[in-house]
Design a protein around this motif. Structure first.
Motif, PDB file in Angstrom:
ATOM      1  N   ARG A 297      32.663  41.522  24.227  1.00  0.00           N
ATOM      2  CA  ARG A 297      31.619  42.548  24.251  1.00  0.00           C
ATOM      3  C   ARG A 297      31.637  43.353  22.949  1.00  0.00           C
ATOM      4  O   ARG A 297      30.596  43.695  22.399  1.00  0.00           O
ATOM      5  CB  ARG A 297      31.841  43.501  25.419  1.00  0.00           C
ATOM      6  CG  ARG A 297      31.528  42.934  26.786  1.00  0.00           C
ATOM      7  CD  ARG A 297      31.823  43.976  27.852  1.00  0.00           C
ATOM      8  NE  ARG A 297      31.583  43.477  29.189  1.00  0.00           N
ATOM      9  CZ  ARG A 297      30.412  43.502  29.805  1.00  0.00           C
ATOM     10  NH1 ARG A 297      29.364  44.010  29.170  1.00  0.00           N
ATOM     11  NH2 ARG A 297      30.277  43.033  31.022  1.00  0.00           N
ATOM     12  N   GLY A 301      28.598  43.323  20.544  1.00  0.00           N
ATOM     13  CA  GLY A 301      27.979  44.631  20.407  1.00  0.00           C
ATOM     14  C   GLY A 301      27.882  45.062  18.957  1.00  0.00           C
ATOM     15  O   GLY A 301      26.879  45.660  18.534  1.00  0.00           O
ATOM     16  N   LYS A 305      24.379  45.767  17.055  1.00  0.00           N
ATOM     17  CA  LYS A 305      24.175  47.081  16.421  1.00  0.00           C
ATOM     18  C   LYS A 305      23.805  46.923  14.945  1.00  0.00           C
ATOM     19  O   LYS A 305      22.924  47.634  14.428  1.00  0.00           O
ATOM     20  CB  LYS A 305      25.426  47.938  16.547  1.00  0.00           C
ATOM     21  CG  LYS A 305      25.276  49.336  15.939  1.00  0.00           C
ATOM     22  CD  LYS A 305      26.531  50.142  16.069  1.00  0.00           C
ATOM     23  CE  LYS A 305      26.322  51.555  15.499  1.00  0.00           C
ATOM     24  NZ  LYS A 305      25.905  51.563  14.092  1.00  0.00           N
ATOM     25  N   ALA A 316      16.605  47.051  23.909  1.00  0.00           N
ATOM     26  CA  ALA A 316      17.925  47.514  24.324  1.00  0.00           C
ATOM     27  C   ALA A 316      19.017  46.652  23.699  1.00  0.00           C
ATOM     28  O   ALA A 316      18.823  45.459  23.438  1.00  0.00           O
ATOM     29  CB  ALA A 316      18.037  47.478  25.847  1.00  0.00           C
ATOM     30  N   THR A 317      20.165  47.263  23.468  1.00  0.00           N
ATOM     31  CA  THR A 317      21.273  46.554  22.812  1.00  0.00           C
ATOM     32  C   THR A 317      22.377  46.154  23.790  1.00  0.00           C
ATOM     33  O   THR A 317      23.463  45.781  23.369  1.00  0.00           O
ATOM     34  CB  THR A 317      21.870  47.426  21.696  1.00  0.00           C
ATOM     35  OG1 THR A 317      22.305  48.679  22.255  1.00  0.00           O
ATOM     36  CG2 THR A 317      20.856  47.679  20.593  1.00  0.00           C
ATOM     37  N   ASP A 318      22.096  46.226  25.090  1.00  0.00           N
ATOM     38  CA  ASP A 318      23.087  45.795  26.076  1.00  0.00           C
ATOM     39  C   ASP A 318      23.435  44.331  25.854  1.00  0.00           C
ATOM     40  O   ASP A 318      22.536  43.474  25.788  1.00  0.00           O
ATOM     41  CB  ASP A 318      22.555  45.964  27.507  1.00  0.00           C
ATOM     42  CG  ASP A 318      22.206  47.411  27.830  1.00  0.00           C
ATOM     43  OD1 ASP A 318      22.756  48.303  27.152  1.00  0.00           O
ATOM     44  OD2 ASP A 318      21.381  47.631  28.732  1.00  0.00           O
ATOM     45  N   GLU A 320      24.578  42.178  27.861  1.00  0.00           N
ATOM     46  CA  GLU A 320      24.125  41.323  28.967  1.00  0.00           C
ATOM     47  C   GLU A 320      22.717  40.783  28.754  1.00  0.00           C
ATOM     48  O   GLU A 320      22.352  39.730  29.306  1.00  0.00           O
ATOM     49  CB  GLU A 320      24.171  42.114  30.284  1.00  0.00           C
ATOM     50  CG  GLU A 320      25.558  42.334  30.834  1.00  0.00           C
ATOM     51  CD  GLU A 320      26.278  43.502  30.176  1.00  0.00           C
ATOM     52  OE1 GLU A 320      27.426  43.781  30.554  1.00  0.00           O
ATOM     53  OE2 GLU A 320      25.686  44.146  29.269  1.00  0.00           O
ATOM     54  N   ARG A 321      21.932  41.478  27.975  1.00  0.00           N
ATOM     55  CA  ARG A 321      20.548  41.056  27.731  1.00  0.00           C
ATOM     56  C   ARG A 321      20.469  39.756  26.945  1.00  0.00           C
ATOM     57  O   ARG A 321      19.469  39.027  26.992  1.00  0.00           O
ATOM     58  CB  ARG A 321      19.842  42.186  26.954  1.00  0.00           C
ATOM     59  CG  ARG A 321      18.388  41.944  26.652  1.00  0.00           C
ATOM     60  CD  ARG A 321      17.767  43.175  26.003  1.00  0.00           C
ATOM     61  NE  ARG A 321      16.451  42.838  25.491  1.00  0.00           N
ATOM     62  CZ  ARG A 321      16.028  43.081  24.257  1.00  0.00           C
ATOM     63  NH1 ARG A 321      16.820  43.689  23.404  1.00  0.00           N
ATOM     64  NH2 ARG A 321      14.821  42.735  23.880  1.00  0.00           N
TER      65      ARG A 321
END
Length: 332
Positions: A297, A301, A305, A316-318, A320-321
């Motif tokens: 993650r 991430g 970012k 969105a930067t999740d 999971e997406r």
């Protein structure tokens, strides 16, 4: 089956003969297991990023799972993401992650299922007359594309060395092989290259200006990406492909397999053995390949970012997406 029965009865003279005949009939009657073909996209020509693929092929890991890989070489990760989105290929192995992330952000039905290289293994090579970063001012540097991950790496390297993006010009050449050709032909002053091409260039007298891992070590580089529709319809097949890939990764990371691994890449790529040896040692020393099969993650991430900061990711930067539920194994 009447013909098979008659054949058995004509051959039976004892219980021993009967057992042998029945076993033979079972073999005749059983259908052979069908081999499934999976269309796999790879970026550029064969290089060290494809090592696990050729380990799996050479050792028969795919064949043991009744899989046949139809390898399709595509000149850039951006083009590969487009073909994956269109369904022209089933999945991608060892592709740069930036372009799939951008595509997913725009709604593409694809997903990241595995990180393969957990840091960027690029090196910036320049003409022999260029001895320092300052010498790059006013020069032409070859990278993958205007929004290619190599642009991020180059800027990460240039800044700490006192060079701004406005100090140099960039030209775009897709995969490492094209950038290598541009550099060695004199068409550009510098190029960002993957192993073993960086080692070949350095041995030919080109100047090594640094490795990307020293400037962007937290950013994952390559991974496996799959079309969501294909994955949904071929769950068992995808599971077998990932299992083989994990097995190949584990074999590669075992230092006891060094000589055999080098032989596999020399035969597959037709590159010089000494450059392949340097590539193997470089990749092992820095632990580039991710051999757990899990997606960090933190690393994913960080890459998302970095792309968001560039304006390349709008949603969105999740994490999971961007991954495939039930398949991608997320860690930390």
């Amino acid at each position: 089956m009447d013909a098979i029965t008659n054949c058995i009865m004509s051959l039976v003279r004892s219980p021993k003969h009967l057992l042998a005949a029945l076993l033979g009939a079972a073999i005749i009657a059983s259908p052979a297991k069908a081999t499934e073909t999976v269309t796999v996209g790879l970026v550029g020509a064969i290089s060290s990023t494809h090592w696990p693929v050729y380990i799996g092929l050479t050792h028969g890991y795919y064949a043991a799972e009744d899989l046949k890989l139809d390898l399709v070489f595509i000149q850039s990760s951006a083009a590969l993401a487009q073909q994956l989105t269109a369904g022209s290929i089933d999945l991608a192995l060892s592709t740069g992650l930036a372009d799939p992330i951008r595509a997913i952000d725009k709604g593409s039905p694809i997903a990241i299922v595995r990180i393969e290289m957990q840091a960027p293994p690029y090196t910036l090579l320049a003409k022999p007359t260029i001895k320092s970063w300052a010498d790059l001012k006013g020069k032409i540097i070859s990278i993958g594309g205007p929004k290619d991950i190599t642009r991020i790496y180059l800027e990460r390297m240039a800044g700490p060395n006192g060079v701004k993006p406005s100090d140099y010009d960039t030209v775009f050449a897709g995969a490492t092989t094209a950038r290598f050709s541009a550099l060695t032909s004199g068409a550009v002053d510098a190029a960002i290259l993957l192993p073993p091409f960086n080692f070949f260039a350095e041995s030919a007298g080109f100047t090594n200006l640094g490795n990307t891992i020293d400037y962007a070590g937290e950013l994952p580089f390559a991974g496996a990406v799959v079309g969501r529709n294909w994955a949904s319809a071929h769950k068992a097949t995808l599971a077998k492909v990932l299992s083989v890939h994990n097995k190949s990764m584990a074999w590669f990371t075992d230092p006891g397999n060094r000589a055999a691994a080098i032989k596999i890449m020399v035969e597959a790529s037709k590159l010089k053995q000494e450059d392949v040896e340097k590539s193997y040692d470089f990749l092992h020393k820095n632990g580039f390949f991710e051999n757990t099969g899990k997606v960090s993650r933190a690393r994913m991430g960080a890459l998302i970012k970095a792309l968001k900061d560039l304006g390349d990711v709008e949603g969105a930067t999740d994490v999971e997406r961007f991954v495939l539920p039930g398949v991608t194994q997320l860690a930390d």
